[in-house]
Design a protein around this motif. Structure first.
Motif, PDB file in Angstrom:
ATOM      1  N   ILE A  51      40.347  34.329  43.579  1.00  0.00           N
ATOM      2  CA  ILE A  51      41.681  33.890  43.188  1.00  0.00           C
ATOM      3  C   ILE A  51      42.293  33.110  44.349  1.00  0.00           C
TER       4      ILE A  51
ATOM      5  N   ASP B 182      38.944  42.410  39.859  1.00  0.00           N
ATOM      6  CA  ASP B 182      38.935  41.309  38.902  1.00  0.00           C
ATOM      7  C   ASP B 182      40.327  40.853  38.510  1.00  0.00           C
ATOM      8  N   ASP B 183      40.536  39.548  38.647  1.00  0.00           N
ATOM      9  CA  ASP B 183      41.800  38.876  38.344  1.00  0.00           C
ATOM     10  C   ASP B 183      42.933  39.313  39.262  1.00  0.00           C
TER      11      ASP B 183
ATOM     12  N   ASP C 169      38.172  35.914  40.675  1.00  0.00           N
ATOM     13  CA  ASP C 169      38.427  35.212  39.415  1.00  0.00           C
ATOM     14  C   ASP C 169      37.363  35.621  38.401  1.00  0.00           C
TER      15      ASP C 169
END
Length: 227
Positions: free
Chosen positions: A102, A11-12, A16
């Protein structure tokens, strides 16, 4: 290549999470008859959720308790007559649909064909596996290691022991941990004695206690490090 194996946070870092979270909150509130709920309560939810995930990193709450407690606190704060358990179930179902990447993640993974790639993530196993399997990266990773399945969470060394055993890794100098969180990804990698790369696209200030081996603003910068 400088490293044989890259351990990615999910995550991140590659996925995203903000978009996945917005998607899940919106659809869950709509499902329970509050079409403006995501807009009205997202900021409050995010504050509560961040605090609870910090508690999870530090071992003060389990993932099973966290998934319901965040909505228990949210609904209590805003006098919402919703059942946290039922809402959590719906939210997690919609969160599992959040396969948003991302920028540059897919391109990066295609360029790393000479490396073994794995995911090591703090999260809820059903959600994380659903998101990764439904994404363009579904065939990329040799292993997807989720904290809930291991009994440990980053930054605990136990999750890295699990990853090394699962992947048959022995040489720590050939493994790189890549992630966006100083407190879980970078601290965890440092504690385990492997090199780390902090993905910091917003240029957040660092910490004097946590020093990554590398810092990047965009994912494509990782290629220069690895090559």
């Amino acid at each position: 290549m400088k490293y044989d194996c890259i351990l990615f946070d999910a995550d991140d870092t590659l996925f995203d999470y903000g978009m996945a979270e917005s998607h899940a909150l919106n659809y869950a509130f709509v499902h329970f008859g509050l079409p403006t709920g995501a807009r009205d309560y997202a900021a409050s939810y995010q504050e509560i959720n961040r605090a609870l995930w910090k508690d999870y990193e530090e071992g003060r709450i389990t993932s099973a308790a966290l998934r319901v407690e965040r909505f228990n606190r949210l609904f209590a704060a805003h006098d919402l007559a919703l059942k946290p358990e039922a809402f959590s179930d719906a939210y997690l179902r919609f969160l599992g649909e959040g396969t948003f990447l991302i920028q540059g993640a897919a391109e990066l993974c295609r360029e790393l064909t000479g490396c073994r790639l794995a995911i090591i993530t703090n999260g809820i196993k059903d959600v994380q596996h659903a998101r990764i399997q439904g994404s363009p990266l579904s065939e990329v990773f040799e292993a997807v290691i989720v904290s809930e399945e291991t009994g440990y969470q980053k930054p605990e060394t136990g999750i890295f022991d699990y990853a090394f055993a699962r992947l048959g890794l022995t040489d720590k100098s050939k493994v790189l941990m890549v992630g966006d969180s100083l407190t879980s990804d970078i601290r965890g990698g440092m504690n385990y004695g492997i090199d780390t790369c902090w993905f910091n696209p917003l240029g957040k200030p660092g910490s004097p206690e946590i020093t990554p081996t590398y810092e990047i603003r965009s994912l494509d910068e990782l290629l220069e490090i690895i090559r």
